[in-house]
Enzyme design. Structure first.
Site, PDB file in Angstrom:
ATOM      1  N   HIS A   4       9.016   1.558 -10.065  1.00  0.00           N
ATOM      2  CA  HIS A   4       7.814   2.510  -9.845  1.00  0.00           C
ATOM      3  C   HIS A   4       8.219   3.926 -10.154  1.00  0.00           C
ATOM      4  CE1 HIS A   4       9.392   4.120  -6.362  1.00  0.00           C
ATOM      5  NE2 HIS A   4       9.917   2.852  -5.858  1.00  0.00           N
TER       6      HIS A   4
ATOM      7  N   GLU B  33       9.484  -3.413  -1.148  1.00  0.00           N
ATOM      8  CA  GLU B  33      10.628  -2.966  -0.971  1.00  0.00           C
ATOM      9  C   GLU B  33      11.591  -3.389   0.216  1.00  0.00           C
ATOM     10  OE1 GLU B  33      13.546  -1.972  -1.898  1.00  0.00           O
ATOM     11  OE2 GLU B  33      13.253   0.251  -2.484  1.00  0.00           O
TER      12      GLU B  33
END
Length: 898
Positions: A455, A528
RNA sequence: GGGCAAUUAGCUCAGUUGGUUAGAGCGUCUCGUUUACACCGAGAAGGUCGCGGGUUCGAAUCCUGCAUUGCCCACCA
């Protein structure tokens, strides 16, 4: 100053058009060229009676499309154009096929210099960006180059022009590589290569320049031995001491014997090796070896299966093995090492004036630092043997003949050819490596591509806070990064985007989706790592408190371990892979996730996986899905980033350009008639064309090789940019005309020998151009409303006979490739026989009042003139065409029968 | 260390298989303002064809040795 002439149009209607008193090449040449080109006659298929003509083919050595033409190019254009024009007039289906070479390394060097001037460097650019920029640069220069070929009068068929990066060319090059691979003639080998630390690429032996230098030569105490070296900086890893088996001085030492001794950075164990490569006469007859950085040493290590260690890195700096000297550049380290050796009493003596030969990069002069590297090699022996047979059987003949021997000797001693170059500009090698085990495969079937994207930036990233499953948005920078990544991926055919469902990935995926127009699927499995109660805290604070946070299967507090992330993510990745089979997919996820994904994909150890630098925000990784690897059963690959040595592709030029294997031209015109090129590239190019031509098509690529020498400056020195004595052919032609330059290049130039190009000589032939024009003007002036006819006198007959004799001689010279003699003879005949004698002799007859006599004289002069134009046309195409068309409007000398 | 090429007029170079007074361009000198061309014409000077041997009726040309220059190739630490 030019005297203004009345234009032709101002003449009254019905009056015969006058010839301008002066021939202006600057306007006439481009007009004439345009007329030739538009007539289509450069294309042999459009010549009159095209079908009945016998083929005659020359493939142009493709000039580098990275700059302007130099005098050497003018030379090849002149000679090949003479050959082509003569063949065309002589009734052949004459094809001269033009091309342009991307010139891999050369062009990249030129472009890197340009980058340097702009304060940029290629090491900051992606491969794709660099390639795109060089392509734009090359295409622009290519069009300049083509314009310059035109201005030199090249009568080549532009409709057949090829560029070495045309898709069809690349396809054939790939086919050849595949065939070589299948036949076991290409291999990937850990081999010692000549590495340029500045250009960061390896070279073939031909690209190395040997330079004589004077350096200090050191004698060092190595246990009981004294060894000599000019390169103490490579000696750290030396643990073998080698001597000749028959050397009586070392008869007491046995092969394999171990000896403890004190060395640069402390005590080591050395092993005695006996090898016949050692010259007993040189130095002390004993030497230590550094297999990683020396070709001879590498050979010894191969024979005795010795260890090899890298001492110097690719940038020319010492590695950690050098201890306190690690990180230093060679020049810096050398003195310090010697100082230390001296301090330890290991320096026996120094010979300050040691004369030796150093291998350097032919482009930048940097000392070559041999390295052991994986490279692609062509096994040239079998190819060379075939080429030798063909030469033996005279399937190829050479002008001048001595090149045959030169060529043969080189082929007899050929060594394997390193065809991989570590540069972006070129044809990428169609090989893929299994990312797990490194096994190489040539052109495997690629079923799908996966792109893994982190990202974009968030404020937490920026402030170095630990954010795991917390939902934070991208910042402006992050959105811009995502946009850029999307743009980069636009050219790939993406079917689907899979993303972590956390906001920063959602946003990134959405932006990319917008750019490329694919659907997004979210999967929480790609979230994550869960940091537990560490979430949101500053990284440095945590490190101060807990130490290293990059642990593999151990918790810091209540956080998820990397191992747990790895397992979760790998399962998800495999699930998506089987679900999306042959689709091209982008996976958007997080730094920690990608780290563990990479560990699995590349089969890294936990330590390697955790210590490698993290992927940057919005960085794109890619991997190709191919067949199952027989070694490790993985199926993920990445393509070799190396490109082919440019000679590997240009070595296939004759059959590629003619459209091997099915092209009409190939069937009709291969093998070609002549390969005309510079003698200096005989090894680079000519021998390789013969080898690859025979290998791929079974036939030699050309029947004759004509090699011209160097074009030197007026003083006979080699032209070079650094000397500033480069003569630009365009400046010369602007000043004196192309015809004049061509004559200066061909008269007095025997094949294979170099030619000094003095401006005075060009001026002389400019004068000749004027002479032709004026003689023609005189003949033209005397015709009354058109060609005249009259019964020729005995003298006329004699003069016409003489002309026929001269023409026959010129024809013979051309047929034997003695262009220098042909051109000089034509020159001499025209000026000193036709203009000086025959015109003068005709003057009284023309001025007399007997019409019949007048007509006969005029008719003879006109015949002699026009025949002379034919004889001179291959050499001086422009002025002869202009004259011809004054007398024979509506016809074109270029396609008149010889 | 091997191999190749070159050495011809002041300069840059031709001289094809050995054959009558060795050629060209540029430069130099003399003459010429003749209506195709002064970016011209007529003419001249200038070479023991690197040096020494040899083959031959005859050598710039073929053979051999040497010298000088240039280029290519070669892993002597």
């Amino acid at each position: 100053m030019k005297n203004p002439e009345p234009t032709n149009r101002s003449c009254g209607a019905g009056m015969p058009e006058k010839m301008q008193s002066r021939y202006d090449h600057t306007t006439a040449e481009p007009e004439t060229y345009k007329q030739w080109e538009e007539s289509g006659a450069f294309n042999p298929d459009k010549l009159p009676d095209a079908k009945g003509r016998e083929p005659y083919t020359i493939i142009m050595p493709p000039p580098n499309a990275n700059g302007h033409l130099h005098a050497g190019h003018a030379m090849f254009v002149t000679i090949e154009d003479i050959m082509t024009r003569y063949a065309r007039m002589n009734g052949k289906s004459a094809l001269w096929l033009p091309g342009a070479d991307h010139a891999g390394f050369e062009t990249q060097v030129v472009y890197e210099k340009k980058l340097e001037r702009e304060g940029r460097t290629r090491f900051e650019m992606s491969r794709e960006e660099l390639y795109k920029e060089i392509m734009a640069f090359t295409l622009e220069n290519k069009s300049h180059m083509e314009g310059e070929l035109r201005s030199l009068g090249a009568s080549c068929d532009w409709s057949r022009e090829k560029f070495t990066l045309d898709p069809a060319v690349i396809e054939t090059v790939y086919d050849t590589f595949k065939k070589l691979y299948a036949d076991g003639l290409v291999y990937r080998g850990k081999r010692i290569v000549s590495w340029c630390p500045k250009h960061q690429t390896s070279f073939s032996d031909l690209e190395i320049a040997d330079v004589e230098r004077v350096d200090p030569f050191y004698y060092l105490q190595y246990g009981p031995f004294v060894i000599g070296t000019s390169r103490p900086e490579t000696k750290f890893g030396d643990k073998y001491v080698v001597m000749h088996p028959d050397d009586p001085r070392y008869a007491n030492y046995a092969d394999g014997q171990k000896i403890e001794l004190e060395w640069i950075n402390g005590p080591i164990t050395a092993t005695v090796v006996k090898d016949e490569a050692i010259d007993m006469e040189f130095g002390t007859g004993a030497m230590t070896i550094t297999p990683w950085h020396d070709a001879v040493d590498f050979g010894i290590a191969e024979r005795h299966e010795l260890d090899r260690e890298q001492i110097i890195d690719e940038r020319g700096r010492l590695l950690p093995i050098a201890g306190e000297f690690a990180g230093m550049k060679i020049a810096e380290a050398r003195e310090k090492i010697i100082a230390k050796l001296k301090g330890k009493g290991l320096l026996v003596k120094v010979d300050e004036k040691y004369n030796h030969v150093v291998r350097t990069c032919y482009k930048c002069g940097t000392v070559i630092e041999p390295q052991i590297k994986d490279q692609w090699f062509v096994k040239t022996k079998p190819l060379a043997e075939r080429a030798l047979q063909a030469i033996e059987k005279k399937e190829v003949s050479f002008i001048p003949e001595r090149y045959e021997t030169i060529c043969r000797q080189w082929l007899e001693n050929i060594i394997d050819w390193n065809i991989s170059r570590q540069i972006a500009w070129g044809i990428r090698i169609p090989a893929w490596f299994c990312v797990r085990c490194g096994e190489a495969r040539v052109e495997p079937e690629i079923k799908a591509k996966w792109f893994i994207v982190r990202h974009g930036e968030t404020d937490s990233n920026k402030s170095k806070r630990l954010v795991g499953q917390g939902d934070v948005p991208l910042n402006d920078e992050g959105r811009a990064q995502a946009r850029a990544a999307g743009k980069k991926l636009k050219s790939e055919k993406i079917d689907l985007i899979v993303s972590s469902d956390l906001g920063r990935c959602r946003e990134t995926a959405a932006i990319i989706a917008e750019e490329i127009g694919a659907e997004v699927a979210y999967d929480p499995a790609f979230r994550e790592r869960n940091h537990g109660n560490l979430e949101g805290q500053l990284r440095e604070d945590l490190e101060a408190k807990h130490g290293n946070l990059y642990r593999y299967d151990e918790r810091v507090t209540d956080d998820e371990t990397h191992k747990e992330v790895e397992d979760r993510v790998w399962v998800a990745f495999q699930k998506h892979r089987s679900a999306h089979g042959g689709k091209n997919v982008i996976l958007v996820s997080h730094g920690g996730v990608i780290r563990m994904l990479v560990k699995q994909i590349r089969n890294l150890t936990p330590e390697d996986a955790l210590t490698r630098p993290s992927v940057k925000n919005a960085e794109v990784l890619s991997v190709d899905v191919g067949p199952t690897c027989p070694t490790c059963e993985g199926d993920l690959y990445e393509q070799d980033t190396d490109t082919f040595d440019t000679w590997f592709s240009s070595g296939q030029w004759p059959f590629i350009t003619l459209g091997y294997p099915d092209g009409k031209d190939f069937k009709k015109r291969y093998p070609t008639d002549v390969m005309e090129t510079a003698g200096e590239i005989i090894f680079f190019w000519v021998t390789r064309m013969i080898m690859l031509g025979l290998y791929v098509t079974g036939e030699v690529p050309f029947r004759n090789v004509y090699l011209h020498g160097l074009v030197l400056d007026a003083k006979g020195q080699k032209m070079s940019k650094s000397k500033g004595n480069v003569i630009s052919p365009l400046e010369i032609t602007t000043k004196y005309g192309t015809d004049a330059l061509r004559m200066a290049l061909v008269v007095g130039n025997t094949p294979g020998t170099s030619l000094a190009l003095a401006e005075d000589r060009v001026r002389g032939y400019r004068n000749f151009t004027t002479k032709i024009w004026n003689a023609a003007r005189f003949v033209y002036m005397n015709r009354q409303g058109g060609s005249m006819s009259g019964t020729p006198s005995a003298d006329d007959e004699k003069n016409l006979d003489e002309l026929r004799t001269v023409k026959a001689e010129i024809t013979g010279h051309i047929e034997r490739s003695e262009f220098h003699l042909a051109a000089e003879k034509a020159y001499h005949y025209f000026w000193h026989t036709f203009a000086d004698k025959l015109i003068e002799a005709a003057k009284p007859r023309l001025q007399g009042d007997k019409t019949e006599e007048k007509a006969a004289a005029q008719a003879t002069l006109e015949k002699l003139l026009l025949e002379s134009m034919k004889m001179l046309h291959p050499f001086m195409p422009f002025v002869t065409e202009a004259v011809w068309q004054k007398f024979r409007p509506g016809t074109m000398l270029m396609i008149e029968p010889w």
